[in-house]
Design an enzyme around this catalytic site. Structure first.
Site, mmCIF file in Angstrom:
data_model
loop_
_atom_site.group_PDB
_atom_site.id
_atom_site.type_symbol
_atom_site.label_atom_id
_atom_site.label_comp_id
_atom_site.label_asym_id
_atom_site.label_seq_id
_atom_site.Cartn_x
_atom_site.Cartn_y
_atom_site.Cartn_z
ATOM 1 N N ARG A 1 0.905 -1.055 0.169
ATOM 2 C CA ARG A 1 -0.049 0.066 -0.058
ATOM 3 C C ARG A 1 0.756 1.211 -0.059
ATOM 4 O O ARG A 1 0.535 2.193 -0.749
ATOM 5 C CB ARG A 1 -0.880 0.082 1.107
ATOM 6 C CG ARG A 1 -2.347 -0.466 1.158
ATOM 7 C CD ARG A 1 -2.631 -0.927 2.366
ATOM 8 N NE ARG A 1 -1.693 -1.987 2.896
ATOM 9 C CZ ARG A 1 -1.818 -3.210 2.598
ATOM 10 N NH1 ARG A 1 -2.958 -3.622 2.017
ATOM 11 N NH2 ARG A 1 -1.022 -4.328 3.032
ATOM 12 N N THR A 2 1.682 1.430 1.113
ATOM 13 C CA THR A 2 2.407 2.582 1.046
ATOM 14 C C THR A 2 3.436 3.129 -0.066
ATOM 15 O O THR A 2 3.089 4.108 -0.518
ATOM 16 C CB THR A 2 3.184 2.550 2.400
ATOM 17 O OG1 THR A 2 2.422 2.084 3.504
ATOM 18 C CG2 THR A 2 3.810 3.904 2.839
ATOM 19 N N LYS B 1 26.075 -3.613 -0.858
ATOM 20 C CA LYS B 1 27.525 -3.647 -0.879
ATOM 21 C C LYS B 1 28.122 -2.802 0.303
ATOM 22 O O LYS B 1 29.250 -2.593 0.349
ATOM 23 C CB LYS B 1 27.883 -3.135 -2.299
ATOM 24 C CG LYS B 1 27.442 -3.855 -3.535
ATOM 25 C CD LYS B 1 28.020 -2.744 -4.556
ATOM 26 C CE LYS B 1 27.653 -3.536 -5.851
ATOM 27 N NZ LYS B 1 28.028 -2.619 -7.150
ATOM 28 N N ARG C 1 11.370 4.176 3.696
ATOM 29 C CA ARG C 1 10.955 3.344 4.749
ATOM 30 C C ARG C 1 12.143 2.533 5.154
ATOM 31 O O ARG C 1 12.772 1.894 4.268
ATOM 32 C CB ARG C 1 9.876 2.322 4.365
ATOM 33 C CG ARG C 1 9.583 1.173 5.104
ATOM 34 C CD ARG C 1 8.411 0.299 4.834
ATOM 35 N NE ARG C 1 6.999 1.018 5.129
ATOM 36 C CZ ARG C 1 5.827 0.370 5.078
ATOM 37 N NH1 ARG C 1 5.991 -0.756 4.664
ATOM 38 N NH2 ARG C 1 4.921 1.229 5.396
ATOM 39 N N HIS D 1 4.982 6.408 11.848
ATOM 40 C CA HIS D 1 4.327 6.108 10.357
ATOM 41 C C HIS D 1 3.436 7.543 9.936
ATOM 42 O O HIS D 1 2.199 7.179 10.034
ATOM 43 C CB HIS D 1 3.656 4.813 10.345
ATOM 44 C CG HIS D 1 3.461 4.368 8.838
ATOM 45 N ND1 HIS D 1 3.306 5.181 7.885
ATOM 46 C CD2 HIS D 1 3.081 2.998 8.404
ATOM 47 C CE1 HIS D 1 3.199 4.449 6.530
ATOM 48 N NE2 HIS D 1 3.076 3.264 7.070
HETATM 49 C C1 NCD Z 1 1.748 -1.081 8.405
HETATM 50 C C2 NCD Z 1 3.389 -0.616 8.434
HETATM 51 O O1 NCD Z 1 4.133 -0.794 7.642
HETATM 52 O O2 NCD Z 1 3.484 -0.104 9.227
HETATM 53 N N1 NCD Z 1 1.506 -1.083 7.085
HETATM 54 C C3 NCD Z 1 1.156 0.153 6.532
HETATM 55 O O3 NCD Z 1 2.170 0.665 6.055
HETATM 56 N N2 NCD Z 1 0.011 0.355 5.806
HETATM 57 C C4 NCD Z 1 1.458 -1.963 9.420
HETATM 58 C C5 NCD Z 1 1.992 -3.457 9.262
HETATM 59 O O4 NCD Z 1 2.874 -3.597 8.802
HETATM 60 O O5 NCD Z 1 1.336 -4.235 10.094
#
Ligand code: NCD
Length: 292
Positions: free
Chosen positions: A49-50, A77, A99, A127
């Site tokens: 999703r993100t 590396k 991320r 997040h």
């Molecule tokens: C979450 C995350 O990656 O923190 N999902 C997200 O980004 N929509 C929650 C999860 O991984 O459970």
């Protein structure tokens, strides 16, 4: 706004500005992006999703998206995140969506790069764009955040969604309740009894068990967890009139939430995903306009 790192740093005024702009964009407002901006998405943890939502937001804003595959990058590396970011800055990138499994990965970058950094999830830290889309969805549903009773249930100590959600909801006077096994409560005050939190909650947010952040803990039974801490179909029936179900997803059906509730009339899970695109457009537009 130069970067988006945590909810506390964004603060209540910054949050409201993003939510209002996301609502305008959702209503059909035309994005305001001046010159060409180059952006890249650096995902060092899995994401459906993100990452896709950021990519969609970027394309809808007309940004130039430069591909970056963490699994084929020089981080394999031994290159540090700092050196990777400085390299992408030298190549001409304006902004990076990152991320990382590391809590507060941005600490090593602050004040040392002119690239805008957008936190797309730092370990068990924060997040911010998930929380912004959660707030957007709650405000869309109830018209306000003030006084809302929101229960967050699940693996809160390992969840960045729980932490940034709590930080932000409390800024707006929401009443945040936590339901989780005691070993996963971290610095939250929690309950183990659904009956204490369920009947008057306006929203229940379920969290996936973050197995990848557990170290050497005992065996896990999905069935017993569901019975004790999950949102079962029976519990959903006892939610109050108008109350909604949220989940950042990915969903583990039959563990933290009964499979049949994912598309239940109370569920806003796919609406959250939709709203995420507009919230991310608002974040990127705000940050990039500030650089023109
Ligand atoms: C979450 C995350 O990656 O923190 N999902 C997200 O980004 N929509 C929650 C999860 O991984 O459970």
């Amino acid at each position: 706004m130069d970067h988006l790192l945590s909810m506390k740093r964004l603060g209540p005024d910054g949050i409201i500005r993003i939510l209002d702009r996301a609502a305008e964009l959702r209503g059909g407002a035309v994005p305001e992006i001046g010159r060409t901006h180059y952006i890249s998405n650096l995902f060092f943890e899995p994401s459906t999703r993100t990452k896709t939502s950021f990519e969609m937001a970027e394309r809808r804003l007309g940004l130039d998206v430069i591909p970056f595959e963490a699994g084929f990058s020089s981080t394999l590396k031994g290159e540090t995140l700092y050196d990777t970011v400085r390299t992408l800055e030298a190549i001409g990138l304006d902004a990076l969506v990152i991320r990382s499994p590391e809590d507060r990965f941005y600490k090593e970058l602050e004040g040392r790069t002119s690239v805008a950094i957008i936190n797309a999830g730092d370990g068990s830290g924060q997040h911010p764009t998930q929380t912004l889309l959660d707030l957007f969805t709650l405000r869309e549903e109830f018209g306000t955040l003030e006084g809302l009773k929101v229960t967050i249930a699940g693996d809160v100590s390992h969840s960045r969604v729980a932490k940034s959600g709590r930080d932000a909801l409390q800024m707006f006077g929401a009443d945040v309740r936590i339901l989780c096994p005691p070993e996963w409560q971290g610095d939250f005050e929690s309950s183990e009894d659904w009956e204490e939190v369920l009947p008057d909650s306006d929203a229940v947010m379920l969290l996936r068990v973050q197995h990848e952040r557990h170290s050497g803990e005992g065996s896990f039974s999905a069935h017993s967890y569901h019975e004790r801490y999950g949102l079962t179909a029976g519990r959903a029936e006892r939610m109050k009139k108008g109350a909604i179900i949220l989940h950042p997803a990915p969903v583990n059906r039959g563990v933290e939430i009964a499979g049949e509730l994912v598309e239940h009339s109370r569920s806003r899970i796919f609406r959250q995903v939709e709203n995420g695109v507009y919230v991310r457009m608002a974040v990127l537009e705000t940050i990039l306009k500030g650089r023109d």
